[in-house]
Design an enzyme around this catalytic site. Sequence first.
Site, PDB file in Angstrom:
ATOM      1  N   ASN A   1       0.876  -1.175   0.000  1.00 47.88           N
ATOM      2  CA  ASN A   1       0.000   0.000   0.000  1.00 47.88           C
ATOM      3  C   ASN A   1       0.916   1.229   0.000  1.00 47.88           C
ATOM      4  O   ASN A   1       1.436   1.621   1.040  1.00 47.88           O
ATOM      5  CB  ASN A   1      -0.897  -0.042   1.249  1.00 47.88           C
ATOM      6  CG  ASN A   1      -1.892   1.109   1.310  1.00 47.88           C
ATOM      7  OD1 ASN A   1      -1.772   2.086   0.570  1.00 47.88           O
ATOM      8  ND2 ASN A   1      -2.856   0.998   2.197  1.00 47.88           N
TER       9      ASN A   1
ATOM     10  N   ARG B   1      -2.552  -1.739  -3.603  1.00 47.65           N
ATOM     11  CA  ARG B   1      -3.703  -0.857  -3.498  1.00 47.65           C
ATOM     12  C   ARG B   1      -3.524   0.250  -4.531  1.00 47.65           C
ATOM     13  O   ARG B   1      -2.499   0.936  -4.538  1.00 47.65           O
ATOM     14  CB  ARG B   1      -3.793  -0.235  -2.104  1.00 47.65           C
ATOM     15  CG  ARG B   1      -4.967   0.728  -1.981  1.00 47.65           C
ATOM     16  CD  ARG B   1      -4.945   1.513  -0.675  1.00 47.65           C
ATOM     17  NE  ARG B   1      -6.119   2.370  -0.578  1.00 47.65           N
ATOM     18  CZ  ARG B   1      -6.156   3.507   0.118  1.00 47.65           C
ATOM     19  NH1 ARG B   1      -5.104   3.924   0.781  1.00 47.65           N
ATOM     20  NH2 ARG B   1      -7.248   4.244   0.140  1.00 47.65           N
TER      21      ARG B   1
ATOM     22  N   HIS C   1     -12.085   4.011  -0.928  1.00 44.89           N
ATOM     23  CA  HIS C   1     -12.055   3.140   0.261  1.00 44.89           C
ATOM     24  C   HIS C   1     -12.889   1.880   0.031  1.00 44.89           C
ATOM     25  O   HIS C   1     -13.323   1.229   0.996  1.00 44.89           O
ATOM     26  CB  HIS C   1     -12.612   3.850   1.516  1.00 44.89           C
ATOM     27  CG  HIS C   1     -11.779   4.992   2.005  1.00 44.89           C
ATOM     28  ND1 HIS C   1     -12.332   6.179   2.425  1.00 44.89           N
ATOM     29  CD2 HIS C   1     -10.443   5.145   2.137  1.00 44.89           C
ATOM     30  CE1 HIS C   1     -11.367   7.011   2.809  1.00 44.89           C
ATOM     31  NE2 HIS C   1     -10.207   6.404   2.631  1.00 44.89           N
TER      32      HIS C   1
ATOM     33  N   ARG D   1      -9.093  17.572   4.623  1.00 48.16           N
ATOM     34  CA  ARG D   1      -9.972  17.794   3.456  1.00 48.16           C
ATOM     35  C   ARG D   1     -11.347  18.281   3.915  1.00 48.16           C
ATOM     36  O   ARG D   1     -11.873  17.799   4.911  1.00 48.16           O
ATOM     37  CB  ARG D   1     -10.123  16.494   2.658  1.00 48.16           C
ATOM     38  CG  ARG D   1      -8.840  16.044   1.980  1.00 48.16           C
ATOM     39  CD  ARG D   1      -8.978  14.673   1.335  1.00 48.16           C
ATOM     40  NE  ARG D   1      -8.010  13.733   1.877  1.00 48.16           N
ATOM     41  CZ  ARG D   1      -8.013  12.408   1.646  1.00 48.16           C
ATOM     42  NH1 ARG D   1      -8.926  11.883   0.866  1.00 48.16           N
ATOM     43  NH2 ARG D   1      -7.097  11.640   2.184  1.00 48.16           N
TER      44      ARG D   1
ATOM     45  N   GLU E   1      -7.622  -3.788   4.914  1.00 47.37           N
ATOM     46  CA  GLU E   1      -7.551  -3.637   3.457  1.00 47.37           C
ATOM     47  C   GLU E   1      -6.535  -4.606   2.862  1.00 47.37           C
ATOM     48  O   GLU E   1      -6.730  -5.144   1.776  1.00 47.37           O
ATOM     49  CB  GLU E   1      -7.162  -2.190   3.109  1.00 47.37           C
ATOM     50  CG  GLU E   1      -8.267  -1.183   3.381  1.00 47.37           C
ATOM     51  CD  GLU E   1      -7.773   0.257   3.463  1.00 47.37           C
ATOM     52  OE1 GLU E   1      -6.990   0.579   4.381  1.00 47.37           O
ATOM     53  OE2 GLU E   1      -8.173   1.080   2.609  1.00 47.37           O
TER      54      GLU E   1
HETATM   55  C1  LIG Z   1      -8.967   7.429  -0.882  1.00 48.59           C
HETATM   56  C2  LIG Z   1      -8.397   7.981   0.364  1.00 48.59           C
HETATM   57  O1  LIG Z   1      -8.788   9.047   0.813  1.00 48.59           O
HETATM   58  O2  LIG Z   1      -7.461   7.241   0.956  1.00 48.59           O
HETATM   59  P1  LIG Z   1      -6.713   7.583   2.327  1.00 48.59           P
HETATM   60  O3  LIG Z   1      -7.767   7.592   3.381  1.00 48.59           O
HETATM   61  O4  LIG Z   1      -5.736   6.447   2.491  1.00 48.59           O
HETATM   62  O5  LIG Z   1      -6.067   8.918   2.132  1.00 48.59           O
HETATM   63 MG   LIG Z   2      -6.395   4.391   5.041  1.00 45.92          MG
END
Ligand SMILES: CC(=O)OP(=O)(O)O
Ligand SMILES: [Mg+2]
Length: 401
Positions: free
Chosen positions: A8, A96, A185, A246, A389
């Site tokens: 990953n 991944r 995810h 985010r 995962e």
């Molecule tokens: C798709 C995504 O946001 O992955 P991560 O949570 O690993 O940043």
């Molecule tokens: Mg993660």
Amino acid sequence: MSTVLVVNSGSSSLKYQLVEMTTESVLANGLIERIGDGGSAGSSKHTVTVDGQSPESFSSESPIADHAEAFRVMIDAFEKHGPSMKNDPPIAIGHRVVHGGKRFFGPTVVTDLVKINIEDLSELAPLHNPANLEGINAAQQAFPSIPQVAVFDTAFHSTLSPAAYSYAIDADLADKYRVRRYGFHGTSHKYVSGAAAEFLGQPVEELKIIVLHLGNGASACAVAGGKSIDTSMGLTPLEGLVMGTRSGDIDPAVLIHLHRKANLGFDELDELLNRKSGLLGLSGRGDMRDVVSAANDGDEAARVALDVYLHRIKHYVGAYMAELGGVDAIVFTAGVGENSDVVRAGALAGLEGLGISVDAELNSVRGGGARRISPEGSPVAVLVVPTNEELEIARQCLTVI
Ligand SMILES: CC(=O)OP(=O)(O)O
Ligand SMILES: [Mg+2]
Ligand SMILES: Nc1ncnc2c1ncn2[C@@H]1O[C@H](COP(=O)(O)OP(=O)(O)O)[C@@H](O)[C@H]1O
């Protein structure tokens, strides 16, 4: 011994796990952090666990320039501490890959064409796909004769209906530029919904489940009969829940407004929404542990950040109950979901009228495997199910080699 190595690759890290497939036991796993961070400290951190043991000597700190070097460091660790990859190579290496666009709906053996497609999708997942590809290239270099398999975060959401995946914008423009909701995810949502059904002792085909994957990135998923029918992330992993850095959902006009009034260009807006928003933007802290402890100490901004985070989760729980026509189980997973009793209790507070409640004592239990945190006899099962995962990727590898 049949083993699968799962890789990953994140933007600055490489996580790996060697899984023995007949018993699904983890023979070794590791984490290499701060790849390419040649700055002041100039060191990367490598932690290895073999057979559940992680002696001091297995950890090392020295600069690692890129994913190719990280891959070599990992192989060296296997040679030093076992199990040896050279004597007993894995039957496949699973990777991944975050964005598979409209091209990949299942685990895929990597070819040159597959790599071109993953690269082409980088513009839709700039934080993730380039690193994923670096990991694949490094693995191919080290093991040219072992099949490499890509497992896509988007694949599980290929069952979304047009009603769930379409944005209401000009259809031709959307088609030309691949603008639609993809969701992410998915490997985690698939694994966790399956494990939740197993825990409940009921076939997943008969259940309506809402999975809340709350990690650094966070997303919710409505799973009906084992299939994803809706999820909160969209074209990119930015839409939906509030995350560490985010924003999640936002009125798109905010961008236009900030562009016109604050003179922010597109790169700055991208940086703002992906890296400087969410918990960090609201409170100056991107890690949920810090936010909860500051909120407990009376920090007003941290309290607001936590409230916005919880409010957004509740919003999606309600929406997905409506889409599913009810819900049998709500499942918390990933770093925040597995560890924060405050978030779990807060996100579902006040939903008793919908048959949803969290038992304070059960919720306060830390660690362990899958567990129920709703009171005995409560109509909706509220569960904590640790995600895996890597195991899901290893399982999917076996289906294509
Ligand atoms: C798709 C995504 O946001 O992955 P991560 O949570 O690993 O940043
Ligand atoms: Mg993660
Ligand atoms: N005890 C805890 N309380 C609250 N949040 C926690 C706790 N432990 C870990 N976390 C959160 O989990 C996040 C990491 O989750 P993880 O699923 O490992 O993320 P990712 O795989 O996206 O890097 C951290 O940002 C941290 O905020």
